[in-house]
Design a protein around this motif. Structure first.
Motif, short mmCIF file in Angstrom:
data_model
loop_
_atom_site.label_atom_id
_atom_site.label_comp_id
_atom_site.label_asym_id
_atom_site.label_seq_id
_atom_site.Cartn_x
_atom_site.Cartn_y
_atom_site.Cartn_z
N GLY A 67 8.59 9.64 -13.74
CA GLY A 67 7.76 9.19 -12.63
C GLY A 67 7.20 7.80 -12.83
O GLY A 67 6.83 7.12 -11.86
N LEU A 68 7.11 7.37 -14.10
CA LEU A 68 6.57 6.04 -14.42
C LEU A 68 7.68 5.02 -14.71
O LEU A 68 7.39 3.92 -15.17
CB LEU A 68 5.66 6.16 -15.66
N LYS A 69 8.91 5.40 -14.42
CA LYS A 69 10.05 4.57 -14.79
C LYS A 69 9.93 3.13 -14.30
O LYS A 69 10.09 2.17 -15.06
CB LYS A 69 11.34 5.20 -14.26
N HIS A 70 9.61 2.96 -13.01
CA HIS A 70 9.57 1.61 -12.45
C HIS A 70 8.40 0.81 -13.05
O HIS A 70 8.55 -0.39 -13.30
CB HIS A 70 9.45 1.68 -10.93
N TYR A 71 7.29 1.47 -13.27
CA TYR A 71 6.14 0.79 -13.89
C TYR A 71 6.46 0.37 -15.32
O TYR A 71 6.23 -0.78 -15.71
CB TYR A 71 4.93 1.72 -13.86
N LEU A 72 7.02 1.28 -16.10
CA LEU A 72 7.31 0.98 -17.50
C LEU A 72 8.33 -0.15 -17.65
O LEU A 72 8.29 -0.91 -18.64
CB LEU A 72 7.80 2.24 -18.21
N GLU A 73 9.19 -0.31 -16.66
CA GLU A 73 10.18 -1.38 -16.71
C GLU A 73 9.53 -2.77 -16.79
O GLU A 73 10.10 -3.70 -17.33
CB GLU A 73 11.09 -1.32 -15.47
N PHE A 74 8.29 -2.88 -16.23
CA PHE A 74 7.61 -4.17 -16.26
C PHE A 74 7.41 -4.69 -17.68
O PHE A 74 7.28 -5.89 -17.90
CB PHE A 74 6.22 -4.09 -15.60
N PHE A 75 7.37 -3.78 -18.65
CA PHE A 75 6.99 -4.13 -20.01
C PHE A 75 8.16 -4.21 -20.99
O PHE A 75 7.99 -4.52 -22.15
CB PHE A 75 5.95 -3.12 -20.52
N ARG A 76 9.37 -3.94 -20.52
CA ARG A 76 10.54 -3.90 -21.40
C ARG A 76 11.02 -5.28 -21.81
O ARG A 76 11.68 -5.42 -22.83
CB ARG A 76 11.69 -3.16 -20.71
N TYR A 77 10.70 -6.29 -21.02
CA TYR A 77 11.30 -7.60 -21.25
C TYR A 77 10.24 -8.65 -21.63
O TYR A 77 10.39 -9.83 -21.35
CB TYR A 77 12.05 -8.05 -19.98
N SER A 87 0.83 -1.22 0.00
CA SER A 87 0.00 0.00 0.00
C SER A 87 0.85 1.26 0.00
O SER A 87 0.33 2.36 -0.19
CB SER A 87 -0.92 0.02 1.22
N ILE A 88 2.17 1.11 0.23
CA ILE A 88 3.08 2.26 0.23
C ILE A 88 3.88 2.24 -1.06
O ILE A 88 4.52 1.24 -1.40
CB ILE A 88 4.04 2.21 1.43
N MET A 89 3.83 3.35 -1.80
CA MET A 89 4.48 3.42 -3.11
C MET A 89 5.46 4.59 -3.16
O MET A 89 5.26 5.61 -2.50
CB MET A 89 3.42 3.59 -4.21
N SER A 90 6.48 4.44 -3.98
CA SER A 90 7.47 5.51 -4.12
C SER A 90 6.96 6.65 -4.99
O SER A 90 7.40 7.79 -4.87
CB SER A 90 8.76 4.95 -4.73
N HIS A 91 6.03 6.32 -5.91
CA HIS A 91 5.41 7.33 -6.76
C HIS A 91 3.90 7.11 -6.76
O HIS A 91 3.44 5.98 -6.57
CB HIS A 91 5.93 7.23 -8.21
N PRO A 92 3.13 8.16 -6.98
CA PRO A 92 1.68 7.99 -7.00
C PRO A 92 1.27 7.02 -8.10
O PRO A 92 1.82 7.03 -9.20
CB PRO A 92 1.15 9.39 -7.30
N SER A 93 0.31 6.17 -7.79
CA SER A 93 -0.28 5.33 -8.84
C SER A 93 -1.23 6.20 -9.65
O SER A 93 -1.59 7.31 -9.26
CB SER A 93 -1.02 4.14 -8.21
N TYR A 134 5.47 -1.88 -24.76
CA TYR A 134 6.29 -0.87 -24.10
C TYR A 134 6.26 0.48 -24.80
O TYR A 134 5.99 1.52 -24.18
CB TYR A 134 7.73 -1.40 -24.00
N GLU A 135 6.54 0.49 -26.09
CA GLU A 135 6.60 1.76 -26.83
C GLU A 135 5.24 2.44 -26.89
O GLU A 135 5.15 3.67 -26.80
CB GLU A 135 7.15 1.53 -28.24
N VAL A 136 4.17 1.65 -27.04
CA VAL A 136 2.82 2.23 -27.10
C VAL A 136 2.46 2.83 -25.75
O VAL A 136 1.87 3.91 -25.67
CB VAL A 136 1.79 1.15 -27.52
N LEU A 137 2.81 2.13 -24.66
CA LEU A 137 2.55 2.66 -23.32
C LEU A 137 3.23 4.01 -23.11
O LEU A 137 2.62 4.95 -22.58
CB LEU A 137 3.04 1.67 -22.26
N LYS A 138 4.49 4.10 -23.51
CA LYS A 138 5.22 5.37 -23.36
C LYS A 138 4.53 6.47 -24.15
O LYS A 138 4.35 7.59 -23.63
CB LYS A 138 6.67 5.21 -23.85
N LYS A 139 4.13 6.16 -25.36
CA LYS A 139 3.47 7.16 -26.22
C LYS A 139 2.16 7.64 -25.59
O LYS A 139 1.87 8.84 -25.55
CB LYS A 139 3.21 6.53 -27.60
N GLN A 140 1.39 6.69 -25.04
CA GLN A 140 0.10 7.07 -24.46
C GLN A 140 0.28 7.86 -23.16
O GLN A 140 -0.51 8.76 -22.87
CB GLN A 140 -0.75 5.81 -24.22
#
Length: 427
Positions: free
Chosen positions: A377-387, A159-165, A361-367
């Motif tokens: 701010g979304l760096k950690h979230y976007l990492e989920f989709f790189r691999y 429930s504790i996050m480093s960045h806002p969801s 990944y690329e579509v998520l970044k664009k959107q």
């Protein structure tokens, strides 16, 4: 001697020990009648012994007592609220003497909500208080059972996050050692991480926090959310198919395990795209506040129209515009201005938001950029989709709202054990 639940007092002539709250006291001098209540029922205890009569004179309503007595047929039929047998008390022990009550728990409907919630533990002593959480329990058993039968696993997200969801608005900020942290608005990002981890089917139950300065009957600053996410879907309609089955299982549990009357919904639930819903509402002269979403009034009126046309208490509203949905919702190929998303209304109240997610990944970044969000701010979230990440989607369900509508409660606060709102942080 072991304690017996009141409902299990069934044999005249047998000695029982019970414990519970003093429901009412009738002291006639040489004889007294004390009604004792536990979670299973109410029993009349007849007190004739002089020593025990002295104990009765010290009693107050809602004190906690233990009574040892012999069951017998009553001299005259008892109230329907009381079990058929009574106890002739040989011993009555006061375990906890109640102070003067701030209000009568069994007439709580006449008391201002603010006062009732101040003494929530008294408010919940009335039968409806217990019933509310029996319904919650049955619903969760149905929810959990339906998913476990389909191979889902449970995960537990922080429930504790480093960045806002989500977008970063309406979040609670807190000091986390030398840094700032935030209370999660939803487990959304972590559910998607489970898809990237190859779990394929996950669910969770837990607290959700929203820093909304809202005073409506449907909002809380902390509520319980039931969430799920599933991989390898091709459409949000697959999610709606699944949710129908889950809800039917939930409602069946309530019907089997609680005394309330509940209509088991029938599949398929009506489905209507938002743009069509807007046209239908306009036809019925319902005013619209915005073009890309439904107001509470529109939700209620749409549900009334659908109920009249189909008999269903449920309606899915689908294909919301990009402007009304988060950046991670997948967009339609042929209508890129629309998302593969939906809301589910139950008796005119939104209880679910679901969608197929964008997993590329690329579509998520664009959107995200189109929505004006910071990629940093979304760096950690976007990492989920790189691999590599499977196509997936999921939903978040508000069980408090289901209970509210199922039991016809005036507010979601009434369906919540200890509600948290803008002005309430206690008890």
């Amino acid at each position: 001697m072991k304690r017996t639940e009141i409902i299990k007092i069934t044999k005249p002539g047998r000695r029982y020990q019970i414990a519970g709250f003093v429901h009412t006291i009738r002291d006639h001098g040489k004889i007294a009648f004390v009604l004792v209540r536990d979670r299973t029922g109410i029993v009349q205890c007849v007190v004739e012994d002089k020593k025990q009569i002295r104990s009765v004179k010290k009693l107050t309503r809602e004190s906690v007592v233990t009574v040892v007595g012999t069951a017998q047929e009553p001299y005259k039929p008892l109230s329907s609220k009381v079990i058929p047998l009574e106890l002739v008390a040989q011993k009555l022990t006061i375990e906890s003497r109640a102070a003067r009550l701030p209000f009568d728990p069994f007439e709580a409907e006449k008391v201002a909500p603010a006062k009732r919630f101040k003494y929530r533990w008294l408010d919940l002593r009335r039968p409806k208080g217990l019933l509310i959480f029996k319904v919650w329990t049955a619903l969760e058993k149905g929810f959990r059972g339906a998913l476990l039968r389909r191979g889902f696993i449970q995960i537990y997200t922080p429930s504790i996050m480093s960045h806002p969801s989500e977008s970063g608005a309406e979040v609670f900020e807190l000091q986390y050692f030398e840094k700032k942290a935030y209370l999660a608005q939803s487990p959304q990002f972590y559910k998607q991480m489970a898809m990237a981890a190859g779990f394929e089917k996950v669910f969770m139950t837990g607290p959700v926090f929203r820093a909304e300065p809202s005073f409506t009957t449907r909002h809380l600053t902390e509520f319980t959310g039931w969430d799920l996410e599933i991989s390898y879907i091709s459409s949000h309609h697959e999610l709606m198919d699944l949710e129908e089955k889950i809800l039917i299982a939930m409602f069946k549990k309530v019907k089997r395990e609680t005394p309330i009357e509940v209509r088991i919904p029938k599949r398929p639930f009506p489905r209507i795209p938002l743009l069509e819903a807007k046209k239908l509402l306009a036809k019925h002269k319902v005013p619209s506040e915005k073009t890309d979403d439904l107001s509470p009034l529109e939700e209620r009126k749409l549900a009334e129209i659908v109920k009249k046309q189909t008999g269903s208490d449920f309606v899915f509203v689908t294909d919301y515009p990009v402007s009304a949905r988060p950046f991670y919702h997948m967009r339609h190929k042929t209508h890129s201005e629309l998302t593969k998303s939906y809301d589910l209304l139950y008796k005119g109240l939104e209880i679910t938001t679901g969608a197929q997610r964008e997993h590329r990944y690329e579509v998520l970044k664009k959107q995200a950029i189109e929505k004006g969000l910071s990629l940093a701010g979304l760096k950690h979230y976007l990492e989920f989709f790189r691999y590599g990440c499977p196509p997936h989607g999921g939903m978040g369900l508000g069980p408090g709202r289901i209970v509210m509508k199922m039991l016809d409660l005036p507010s979601v606060r009434e369906a919540t054990f200890l509600p948290r709102s803008v002005k309430r942080l206690t008890p």
